[in-house]
Design a protein around this motif. Structure first.
Motif, PDB file in Angstrom:
ATOM      1  N   VAL A  58     -21.758  17.207 -35.613  1.00 31.28           N
ATOM      2  CA  VAL A  58     -21.041  17.422 -34.177  1.00 31.28           C
ATOM      3  C   VAL A  58     -21.391  19.019 -33.853  1.00 31.28           C
ATOM      4  N   GLU A  59     -21.332  19.685 -34.766  1.00 30.86           N
ATOM      5  CA  GLU A  59     -21.541  21.259 -34.330  1.00 30.86           C
ATOM      6  C   GLU A  59     -22.979  21.439 -33.608  1.00 30.86           C
ATOM      7  N   GLU A  96     -22.559  20.191 -30.147  1.00 28.73           N
ATOM      8  CA  GLU A  96     -21.942  21.026 -29.235  1.00 28.73           C
ATOM      9  C   GLU A  96     -22.551  22.359 -28.753  1.00 28.73           C
ATOM     10  N   LEU A 110     -13.196  13.717 -37.671  1.00 23.33           N
ATOM     11  CA  LEU A 110     -13.874  14.203 -36.459  1.00 23.33           C
ATOM     12  C   LEU A 110     -13.129  14.523 -35.289  1.00 23.33           C
ATOM     13  N   ARG A 169     -12.009  17.894 -35.739  1.00 22.75           N
ATOM     14  CA  ARG A 169     -12.962  18.718 -36.049  1.00 22.75           C
ATOM     15  C   ARG A 169     -13.718  19.029 -34.720  1.00 22.75           C
ATOM     16  N   THR A 170     -13.812  18.000 -33.443  1.00 23.21           N
ATOM     17  CA  THR A 170     -14.724  18.388 -32.503  1.00 23.21           C
ATOM     18  C   THR A 170     -13.892  18.108 -31.140  1.00 23.21           C
TER      19      THR A 170
END
Length: 414
Positions: free
Chosen positions: A233-234, A237, A259, A262-263
């Motif tokens: 996910v990083e 992004e 998740l 986290r995002t």
């Protein structure tokens, strides 16, 4: 039900009668065991025991629906509703599921048991992260202020290279589709690694967005181990992606919540494996319960199948699922986006909107777009025309008289 208790409703069949089965389940899932313990005092039971709220016999059978160690002369079937004190679990989804869907499925006093409803206090739902984007946030990211969101799936599901995938995405972006997703089978294998795929796809979509002012949403399948998903996910992004997809059943509730916290990306929840828990009328869990749990954990989009689909669900169950996904979580305004898929074409668009009473849904069509005689662009246009006909209250066949893409689609997919 008070705000200090939660309730679960089951359809149960039992060789020992529903009253006895309900008492056994209540004990097994709270303070009891197979014998009364000295430490199980009346005060403890009053504080922590499950309570039988309702028993309603609906029929009696001569034979058990499932293999069962206990037998009886007959098998009572009906509805049992139980409640538990919130103090037993606190605001915890995994422990909620251990309580309402744990060992009770194995008890010898049941020859069928299916969890069909769940009612939670508002305080529980408010303590959960819930969908960060839902319908309104997804519309904003897609740039689709009204009407259904039109989506598709990368096909073939498996076997395309990174370059093949990016090329297909370019074709679909040019067709002005709103949403594209990885198939749930396309993960992070060496044949098409996620990092390489994400870089290639986002290069195409970012350039398309620069040219058109509208970025197609792509749901990359990041299903995997917790640390792996965090890294992915990083990466998404950083690349400017706008959606991450996970296989809900296999990532689990804690994975979904991880998740969500986290995002900021919308979480596209694929329900593959749902039939394992939903298909049998004699054991498992209804989708109305599953979707509520997944939404509280943080899923923004949830698959609900589609009308006249290739799977086993009848249309009324599909629409019940879609309405449930759109319903507000207790004590909140948080809803999620239902995703129609599975053999969807211009023919199901109008009925889907009519059954749901709105066009706040994502309509995923594979062959319904890619196999249009005029190509993918005409396929997307035909779906929008079908939605326009539904919104205007005009029969789709009449609307097609002045809309050739729709007319071709109606003929091709009849």
């Amino acid at each position: 039900m008070t705000s200090k208790r939660f309730e679960a409703t089951y359809e149960i069949e039992s060789p020992v009668g529903l009253e006895r089965a309900a008492a056994v389940i209540a004990g097994e899932q709270s303070t009891g065991t197979f014998v009364r313990l000295a430490s199980e005092t009346d005060d403890l039971r009053a504080r922590s025991a499950a309570r039988v709220e309702e028993i309603r016999v609906t029929r009696i059978s001569a034979h058990p629906s499932l293999p069962c160690r206990k037998t009886g002369e007959s098998y009572e079937r009906g509805i049992v509703r139980l409640s538990w004190p919130m103090d037993n679990i606190g605001p915890s989804l995994p422990n909620l599921m251990a309580t309402i869907a744990g060992n009770l499925f194995e008890l010898a006093e049941t020859s069928a048991i299916r969890l069909i409803d769940l009612v939670l206090p508002e305080s529980f739902a408010r303590a959960m992260p819930g969908p960060a984007h839902g319908i309104a946030g997804t519309r904003a990211l897609m740039g689709v202020p009204e009407g259904p969101m039109i989506g598709t799936i990368i096909k073939p599901s498996i076997g395309l290279s990174v370059e093949d995938t990016a090329s297909l995405v370019g074709t679909l972006a040019q067709a002005r589709v709103d949403f594209i997703k990885d198939d749930e089978l396309q993960a992070n294998g060496p044949g098409n690694p996620l990092e390489d795929r994400a870089r290639a796809v986002m290069d195409v979509l970012n350039r398309d967005a620069d040219a058109t002012g509208k970025k197609v949403m792509y749901a990359f399948n990041i299903t995997g181990e917790i640390d792996e998903m965090a890294r992915q996910v990083e990466l998404l992004e950083r690349l400017g992606a706008t959606c991450a997809m996970i296989s809900l059943n296999w990532v689990g509730l804690s994975g979904i919540r991880f998740l969500r916290e986290r995002t900021a990306l919308p979480i596209h929840g694929h329900r593959n494996g749902w039939g394992l828990m939903s298909r049998s009328p004699d054991i498992g869990m209804s989708y109305t319960v599953q979707q509520k749990i997944w939404r509280m954990a943080g899923a923004d989009h949830l698959h609900v199948n589609g009308l006249d689909n290739k799977f086993t669900e009848p249309d009324e169950v599909v629409m019940e699922a879609a309405r449930a996904v759109q319903s507000e979580l207790p004590g909140t305004k948080r809803t999620a986006l239902p995703v129609f898929s599975s053999g969807q074409t211009v023919w199901q668009m109008g009925p889907s909107a009519a059954f749901l009473g709105n066009q706040d849904f994502l309509y995923c069509a594979g062959g319904g777009i890619m196999s249009h005689p005029g190509g993918p662009g005409a396929g997307v246009t035909s779906l929008r025309q079908s939605a326009d006909a539904a919104r205007a209250g005009i029969p789709v066949e009449d609307y097609a008289k002045d809309h050739p893409q729709l007319a071709e689609a109606l003929k091709a997919f009849r």
